[in-house]
Design a protein around this motif. Structure first.
Motif, PDB file in Angstrom:
ATOM      1  N   ASN A 267       0.804  -1.218   0.000  1.00 12.31           N
ATOM      2  CA  ASN A 267       0.000   0.000   0.000  1.00 12.31           C
ATOM      3  C   ASN A 267       0.842   1.275   0.000  1.00 12.31           C
ATOM      4  O   ASN A 267       0.294   2.375  -0.057  1.00 12.31           O
ATOM      5  CB  ASN A 267      -0.942   0.010   1.207  1.00 12.31           C
ATOM      6  N   SER A 268       2.147   1.129   0.094  1.00 17.89           N
ATOM      7  CA  SER A 268       3.026   2.311   0.091  1.00 17.89           C
ATOM      8  C   SER A 268       4.100   2.160  -0.975  1.00 17.89           C
ATOM      9  O   SER A 268       4.004   2.719  -2.066  1.00 17.89           O
ATOM     10  CB  SER A 268       3.646   2.518   1.475  1.00 17.89           C
ATOM     11  N   GLY A 269       5.132   1.395  -0.699  1.00 20.10           N
ATOM     12  CA  GLY A 269       6.214   1.217  -1.658  1.00 20.10           C
ATOM     13  C   GLY A 269       7.375   0.518  -0.991  1.00 20.10           C
ATOM     14  O   GLY A 269       7.268  -0.041   0.096  1.00 20.10           O
ATOM     15  N   SER A 270       8.515   0.562  -1.655  1.00 19.53           N
ATOM     16  CA  SER A 270       9.706  -0.099  -1.124  1.00 19.53           C
ATOM     17  C   SER A 270      10.840   0.911  -1.066  1.00 19.53           C
ATOM     18  O   SER A 270      10.606   2.115  -1.035  1.00 19.53           O
ATOM     19  CB  SER A 270      10.067  -1.316  -1.975  1.00 19.53           C
ATOM     20  N   GLY A 271      12.063   0.426  -1.053  1.00 20.09           N
ATOM     21  CA  GLY A 271      13.203   1.323  -0.887  1.00 20.09           C
ATOM     22  C   GLY A 271      14.460   0.767  -1.508  1.00 20.09           C
ATOM     23  O   GLY A 271      14.420  -0.136  -2.363  1.00 20.09           O
ATOM     24  N   LEU A 272      15.583   1.291  -1.062  1.00 27.44           N
ATOM     25  CA  LEU A 272      16.859   1.005  -1.714  1.00 27.44           C
ATOM     26  C   LEU A 272      17.216  -0.473  -1.720  1.00 27.44           C
ATOM     27  O   LEU A 272      17.628  -1.012  -2.748  1.00 27.44           O
ATOM     28  CB  LEU A 272      17.970   1.803  -1.028  1.00 27.44           C
ATOM     29  N   ALA A 273      17.109  -1.132  -0.578  1.00 27.08           N
ATOM     30  CA  ALA A 273      17.528  -2.535  -0.503  1.00 27.08           C
ATOM     31  C   ALA A 273      16.705  -3.404  -1.438  1.00 27.08           C
ATOM     32  O   ALA A 273      17.243  -4.267  -2.150  1.00 27.08           O
ATOM     33  CB  ALA A 273      17.414  -3.040   0.931  1.00 27.08           C
ATOM     34  N   ALA A 274      15.398  -3.182  -1.450  1.00 29.76           N
ATOM     35  CA  ALA A 274      14.532  -3.984  -2.315  1.00 29.76           C
ATOM     36  C   ALA A 274      14.822  -3.717  -3.782  1.00 29.76           C
ATOM     37  O   ALA A 274      14.906  -4.653  -4.587  1.00 29.76           O
ATOM     38  CB  ALA A 274      13.067  -3.680  -2.008  1.00 29.76           C
ATOM     39  N   VAL A 275      14.989  -2.444  -4.150  1.00 30.39           N
ATOM     40  CA  VAL A 275      15.206  -2.116  -5.558  1.00 30.39           C
ATOM     41  C   VAL A 275      16.568  -2.613  -6.029  1.00 30.39           C
ATOM     42  O   VAL A 275      16.695  -3.157  -7.140  1.00 30.39           O
ATOM     43  CB  VAL A 275      15.060  -0.600  -5.788  1.00 30.39           C
ATOM     44  N   LEU A 276      17.584  -2.473  -5.214  1.00 33.85           N
ATOM     45  CA  LEU A 276      18.909  -2.995  -5.565  1.00 33.85           C
ATOM     46  C   LEU A 276      18.878  -4.508  -5.802  1.00 33.85           C
ATOM     47  O   LEU A 276      19.626  -5.038  -6.626  1.00 33.85           O
ATOM     48  CB  LEU A 276      19.912  -2.668  -4.456  1.00 33.85           C
ATOM     49  N   SER A 277      18.012  -5.181  -5.077  1.00 30.64           N
ATOM     50  CA  SER A 277      17.998  -6.647  -5.164  1.00 30.64           C
ATOM     51  C   SER A 277      17.387  -7.155  -6.462  1.00 30.64           C
ATOM     52  O   SER A 277      17.657  -8.288  -6.870  1.00 30.64           O
ATOM     53  CB  SER A 277      17.234  -7.233  -3.970  1.00 30.64           C
ATOM     54  N   TYR A 278      16.579  -6.334  -7.142  1.00 32.56           N
ATOM     55  CA  TYR A 278      15.933  -6.836  -8.362  1.00 32.56           C
ATOM     56  C   TYR A 278      16.935  -7.134  -9.470  1.00 32.56           C
ATOM     57  O   TYR A 278      17.033  -8.284  -9.931  1.00 32.56           O
ATOM     58  CB  TYR A 278      14.850  -5.852  -8.826  1.00 32.56           C
ATOM     59  N   PRO A 279      17.708  -6.147  -9.973  1.00 32.94           N
ATOM     60  CA  PRO A 279      18.691  -6.486 -11.026  1.00 32.94           C
ATOM     61  C   PRO A 279      19.760  -7.463 -10.536  1.00 32.94           C
ATOM     62  O   PRO A 279      20.223  -8.315 -11.296  1.00 32.94           O
ATOM     63  CB  PRO A 279      19.311  -5.127 -11.388  1.00 32.94           C
ATOM     64  N   THR A 280      20.148  -7.346  -9.271  1.00 33.57           N
ATOM     65  CA  THR A 280      21.166  -8.252  -8.733  1.00 33.57           C
ATOM     66  C   THR A 280      20.681  -9.684  -8.774  1.00 33.57           C
ATOM     67  O   THR A 280      21.427 -10.602  -9.155  1.00 33.57           O
ATOM     68  CB  THR A 280      21.541  -7.845  -7.298  1.00 33.57           C
TER      69      THR A 280
END
Length: 398
Positions: A267-280
């Motif tokens: 219902n809100s969003g995510s942040g740096l750790a989650a986004v970094l983990s996608y391409p990695t």
């Protein structure tokens, strides 16, 4: 519902929750009543292959359902890697060959994502790739129940199902309208057969959801209520994976913590750790939960170093209400220390070397972060997709 944020009293905030929850040790028994109330004739179980192979609880569960529904269908899914659209095509083709009026998913986040996608695509024809993005589905899904066997992703309550496109090497989900499970069942007895490594990966993933959902730019007073409670529950109980692994009461708490963290996050969003983990994860096959766990402390430290402390200070007060810190910065650093200590206890790796990421190729990975700028913009302080990603990535390679 729509509410006004008490923090600013100027922005409206949308919140949704569509899933009916049944929670408690042994709660899976309620599924028989759910199927009867839904007047189900031809159910389908989608189960993670590891659960089917190693869980005696599944054997009992399957027998109880099959005794009522002799024509019960069963599909096993692989759970070692993140699901791709190609793999979803295979599972969906099998499911579409059956007559199905209810879908039951039993497994980790990947299995539950497949379950929700199958339930939706049984009533929405065509190629799953046509539904990538948000609110592309036009028809309600076949009713489904999601039963997690890990305390982590929270897929049982979210409106998202993530898949990797093997052609583009990009991870994009089928999200939004009609993508929720109608029922979620949290039952710690499913965790009895869960390997410790999977429990750690799932548990730290849930904590990433809770922390980053709390501090992201789209957070509001309602989502923060769930995210903060998720942080509190998870920080109180994640240690049991190492220190008290047979304690089902604590495992039940982990399931609940994961559930409420996911409510806050989607219902809100995510942040740096989650986004970094996608391409990695996509390019180097780093398990999603572990990957987020590797980056979490560095992401918190990045924000603190640039002056963002309020959210972390509030979370520190939630997990240590009697702390002696006198400033927001002290509290934020206290929260960071608790995250670092927990990561050490759970033996979260400190580097990405095991997956072939080293100083020689880390800049190439940073370039893969450029398309993720929109995700990084959820962070409460500015973050440059390539430059700042490289700064964090360098901390995790030798």
């Amino acid at each position: 519902i729509r509410v006004m944020s008490t923090a600013t009293q100027t922005k409206t905030a949308f919140f949704q929750l569509e899933t009916q929850l049944h929670s408690g040790i042994g709660a899976s028994a309620v599924l028989i009543d759910i199927l009867a109330n839904e007047a189900v004739q031809s159910p389908l179980i989608i189960v993670d292959e590891g659960v089917k192979a190693h869980s005696s609880y599944f054997a009992q569960f399957f027998e109880s359902i099959q005794s009522k529904y002799p024509g019960l269908h069963l599909i096993e899914t692989q759970g070692q890697f993140e699901p791709t659209y190609d793999y979803l095509d295979e599972v969906l083709a099998t499911a579409r060959s059956y007559t199905v009026d209810f879908v039951i998913g039993i497994g980790g986040g990947s299995c539950l994502d497949i379950t929700k996608a199958v339930a939706a695509l049984l009533t929405n024809p065509g190629n799953p790739r046509d539904y990538r993005g948000f609110d592309k589905l036009s028809r309600p899904a076949v009713p489904c129940a999601a039963i997690p066997t890990t305390a982590g992703t929270g897929s049982e309550v979210t409106i998202n199902a993530s898949f990797v496109d093997t052609d583009t090497k990009f991870k994009m989900g089928v999200n939004g309208r009609y993508m929720n499970a109608r029922y979620a069942i949290l039952d710690a007895k499913w965790l009895e057969s869960c390997p410790r490594s999977v429990e750690v990966s799932a548990g730290i993933d849930a904590l990433v959801h809770a922390v980053e959902g709390y501090i992201c730019n789209k957070a509001n007073v309602v989502t923060q209520y769930y995210s903060k409670e998720g942080v509190r529950i998870l920080m109180d109980n994640l240690n049991c994976i190492v220190e008290d692994p047979k304690n089902l009461e604590k495992k039940q708490s982990l399931l609940l913590g994961s559930y409420v963290a996911a409510i806050g996050m989607f219902n809100s969003g995510s942040g740096l750790a989650a986004v970094l983990s996608y391409p990695t994860g996509v390019h180097y096959l780093v398990p999603h939960g572990i990957c987020g766990g590797i980056f979490l402390a560095s992401a918190i430290d990045f924000n603190i170093q640039r002056g963002y402390t309020q959210g972390y200070a509030e979370l520190f007060d939630a997990i240590e209400p009697r702390n002696n810190a006198s400033t927001q910065e002290e509290k934020a650093k206290g929260f960071l220390k608790r995250i670092q200590d927990l990561s050490d206890l759970l033996e979260i790796p400190k580097t990405l070397n095991h997956w072939g990421i080293h100083s020689a190729n880390v800049a190439d990975l940073a370039k893969e972060m450029i398309p993720m700028q929109g995700g990084f913009d959820q962070n409460p302080v500015p973050f440059d997709a390539e430059k700042d990603s490289l700064e964090i990535l360098k901390k995790h390679v030798d």
